[in-house]
Design a protein around this motif. Structure first.
Motif, mmCIF file in Angstrom:
data_model
loop_
_atom_site.group_PDB
_atom_site.id
_atom_site.type_symbol
_atom_site.label_atom_id
_atom_site.label_comp_id
_atom_site.label_asym_id
_atom_site.label_seq_id
_atom_site.Cartn_x
_atom_site.Cartn_y
_atom_site.Cartn_z
ATOM 1 N N MET A 182 18.450 48.301 -11.371
ATOM 2 C CA MET A 182 19.044 46.971 -11.239
ATOM 3 C C MET A 182 18.283 46.145 -10.190
ATOM 4 N N GLY A 183 17.933 44.922 -10.568
ATOM 5 C CA GLY A 183 17.141 44.070 -9.694
ATOM 6 C C GLY A 183 15.656 44.316 -9.814
ATOM 7 N N GLY A 184 15.272 45.219 -10.733
ATOM 8 C CA GLY A 184 13.865 45.545 -10.905
ATOM 9 C C GLY A 184 13.542 45.862 -12.359
ATOM 10 N N ILE A 185 12.572 46.746 -12.557
ATOM 11 C CA ILE A 185 12.098 47.094 -13.901
ATOM 12 C C ILE A 185 12.281 48.582 -14.147
ATOM 13 N N LEU A 186 12.829 48.922 -15.310
ATOM 14 C CA LEU A 186 12.876 50.302 -15.776
ATOM 15 C C LEU A 186 11.736 50.481 -16.770
ATOM 16 N N PHE A 187 10.780 51.326 -16.412
ATOM 17 C CA PHE A 187 9.568 51.516 -17.215
ATOM 18 C C PHE A 187 9.618 52.915 -17.824
ATOM 19 N N VAL A 209 14.921 36.262 -22.252
ATOM 20 C CA VAL A 209 14.965 37.710 -22.061
ATOM 21 C C VAL A 209 13.529 38.205 -21.932
ATOM 22 N N TYR A 210 13.286 39.082 -20.956
ATOM 23 C CA TYR A 210 11.911 39.505 -20.671
ATOM 24 C C TYR A 210 11.686 40.994 -20.894
ATOM 25 N N HIS A 211 12.516 41.627 -21.711
ATOM 26 C CA HIS A 211 12.262 43.028 -22.057
ATOM 27 C C HIS A 211 10.962 43.101 -22.858
ATOM 28 N N MET A 212 10.164 44.141 -22.612
ATOM 29 C CA MET A 212 8.806 44.183 -23.166
ATOM 30 C C MET A 212 8.471 45.541 -23.759
ATOM 31 N N VAL A 213 7.478 45.539 -24.640
ATOM 32 C CA VAL A 213 6.872 46.749 -25.176
ATOM 33 C C VAL A 213 5.381 46.691 -24.900
ATOM 34 N N PHE A 214 4.859 47.716 -24.228
ATOM 35 C CA PHE A 214 3.429 47.842 -23.953
ATOM 36 C C PHE A 214 2.864 48.906 -24.894
ATOM 37 N N LYS A 215 1.906 48.521 -25.732
ATOM 38 C CA LYS A 215 1.336 49.457 -26.702
ATOM 39 C C LYS A 215 -0.155 49.659 -26.413
ATOM 40 N N LYS A 265 6.410 42.522 -9.419
ATOM 41 C CA LYS A 265 6.172 41.679 -8.242
ATOM 42 C C LYS A 265 6.305 40.203 -8.601
ATOM 43 N N LEU A 266 5.773 39.828 -9.779
ATOM 44 C CA LEU A 266 5.871 38.436 -10.221
ATOM 45 C C LEU A 266 7.323 38.009 -10.349
ATOM 46 N N PHE A 267 8.123 38.825 -11.009
ATOM 47 C CA PHE A 267 9.523 38.482 -11.223
ATOM 48 C C PHE A 267 10.283 38.398 -9.898
ATOM 49 N N GLN A 268 9.895 39.239 -8.950
ATOM 50 C CA GLN A 268 10.560 39.198 -7.647
ATOM 51 C C GLN A 268 10.173 37.937 -6.876
ATOM 52 N N THR A 269 8.899 37.585 -6.886
ATOM 53 C CA THR A 269 8.447 36.401 -6.147
ATOM 54 C C THR A 269 8.991 35.113 -6.755
ATOM 55 N N MET A 270 9.222 35.106 -8.064
ATOM 56 C CA MET A 270 9.724 33.915 -8.736
ATOM 57 C C MET A 270 11.248 33.859 -8.784
ATOM 58 N N GLY A 271 11.897 34.857 -8.206
ATOM 59 C CA GLY A 271 13.354 34.843 -8.131
ATOM 60 C C GLY A 271 14.057 35.332 -9.375
ATOM 61 N N LEU A 272 13.311 35.863 -10.356
ATOM 62 C CA LEU A 272 13.935 36.358 -11.573
ATOM 63 C C LEU A 272 14.614 37.706 -11.331
ATOM 64 N N ASN A 304 20.082 39.972 -17.646
ATOM 65 C CA ASN A 304 19.460 39.157 -16.602
ATOM 66 C C ASN A 304 19.400 39.867 -15.255
ATOM 67 N N GLN A 305 19.741 41.161 -15.246
ATOM 68 C CA GLN A 305 19.788 41.894 -13.987
ATOM 69 C C GLN A 305 18.695 42.944 -13.860
ATOM 70 N N PHE A 306 18.083 43.297 -14.968
ATOM 71 C CA PHE A 306 16.938 44.212 -14.932
ATOM 72 C C PHE A 306 16.095 43.966 -16.168
ATOM 73 N N VAL A 307 14.852 44.430 -16.129
ATOM 74 C CA VAL A 307 13.937 44.304 -17.268
ATOM 75 C C VAL A 307 13.550 45.701 -17.727
ATOM 76 N N LEU A 308 13.601 45.925 -19.029
ATOM 77 C CA LEU A 308 13.212 47.210 -19.612
ATOM 78 C C LEU A 308 11.843 47.072 -20.262
ATOM 79 N N ILE A 309 10.926 47.947 -19.884
ATOM 80 C CA ILE A 309 9.596 47.979 -20.497
ATOM 81 C C ILE A 309 9.391 49.358 -21.113
ATOM 82 N N LEU A 310 9.128 49.388 -22.406
ATOM 83 C CA LEU A 310 8.814 50.629 -23.111
ATOM 84 C C LEU A 310 7.307 50.688 -23.343
ATOM 85 N N ALA A 311 6.719 51.857 -23.140
ATOM 86 C CA ALA A 311 5.266 51.977 -23.271
ATOM 87 C C ALA A 311 4.905 53.227 -24.056
#
Length: 312
Positions: free
Chosen positions: A145-150, A82-88, A104-111, A182-189
């Motif tokens: 979906m298919g990307g990142i919610l920031f 799981v690649y959900h992240m917190v940026f502090k 962009k990294l996740f898209q190029t690597m097929g994630l 596995n369909q989107f990544v959530l990043i909280l900042a």
């Protein structure tokens, strides 16, 4: 002995066959492709000043995904993470820019299928009546979906207490993280202390974000380097005296307002204001002729005017 020695010399001088493909370059002991989508992503990341811990993490993610592909090709089980992240960190420390690069990294690597970034804040998630917040939040998750919610300043979702609609947004996000992990990544900042408080409001939140990254404030030298890169991209130059004044202004702002200092954002605003002041100065100096190339490029100390609250 002599014949054996001469024979060895002949063998050593025989040219070795050249490899069909050049080996991948090594960057700090890391194998990085010389070309391709990931090389472009790393180049964009390496151009950012500082952020060594962030660059290290991005490489770790790349290595894991690449080895996962090799394992799949070899018929081995590929570990799902799981690649959900917190940026502090404080404003202007590169959180949003890094989020775009990670997408962009996740898209190029097929994630991630699309690799786009949906950037939102509290007002985009929280509605005005019961049920409205969940609806708005689900719509944004659908777009991500298919990307990142920031979500910037994510801690604001927990400021209103139990009866605030922000809690409804949090609950909706938590459910989506499980349903579509596995369909989107959530990043909280957000600010470090506020994000720590936010995560503490819900015991289940910290474990849902396995990746937490601190974005430290930039040092004065790093901010000067960022400013020089900014003006260079726009075909301007900072004169030596201008660099000295820039250093003084950044130090003054950083020392006076350590808790609200906006880092690269402060530098960007200062450089943009300096470009405007340079234009005003040149128009006043050259009333009957046009300035030369050097003058058009040079940012002088008198062009650099800080916010009124900074006494320089």
């Amino acid at each position: 002995m002599g014949k054996a020695s001469r024979q060895i010399n002949v063998v050593l001088r025989t040219p070795e066959p050249q490899p069909l493909t050049e080996p991948e370059p090594q960057t700090g002991g890391k194998a990085v492709p010389a070309q391709g989508p990931f090389a472009d992503v790393m180049k964009e990341l390496e151009q950012m000043v500082g952020l060594d811990n962030v660059k290290e993490l991005v490489y770790e993610i790349y290595a894991l995904l690449q080895i996962g592909q090799y394992r799949a090709d070899a018929g081995l089980a590929s570990t799902q993470q799981v690649y959900h992240m917190v940026f502090k960190g404080n404003p202007g420390t590169g959180k949003t820019t890094v989020a775009r690069i990670v997408a962009k990294l996740f898209q190029t690597m097929g994630l991630l299928q699309k690799g786009h970034l949906i950037e939102v804040e509290r007002a985009d998630l929280v509605g005005e009546y019961i049920g409205h917040t969940a609806l708005k939040t689900r719509e944004l998750i659908k777009k991500a979906m298919g990307g990142i919610l920031f979500i910037d300043e994510a801690y604001s979702l927990a400021r209103g207490g139990e009866k605030d609609f922000g809690k409804e947004a949090i609950d909706t996000l938590v459910k989506a993280m499980e349903d579509y992990k596995n369909q989107f990544v959530l990043i909280l900042a957000g600010y470090s202390e506020e994000m720590d408080f936010f995560l503490a409001t819900n015991p289940g939140l910290p474990s849902r974000f396995p990746i937490m990254i601190e974005f430290p404030d930039y040092a004065v030298d790093q901010l000067v380097q960022i400013a020089e890169c900014m003006v260079k991209e726009r075909d301007y130059t900072l004169l030596p005296d201008s660099v000295m004044k820039l250093r003084q202004m950044v130090s003054a702002e950083k020392n006076r307002y350590p808790s609200t200092f906006s880092n690269a954002r402060f530098v960007r605003n200062l450089m943009e204001r300096s470009v405007r002041q340079q234009a005003v100065r040149l128009l006043g100096q050259y009333t009957s002729s046009s300035p030369g190339r050097h003058e058009l490029m040079a940012i002088r100390p008198e062009d650099m005017r800080a916010d009124k609250r900074v006494g320089i």
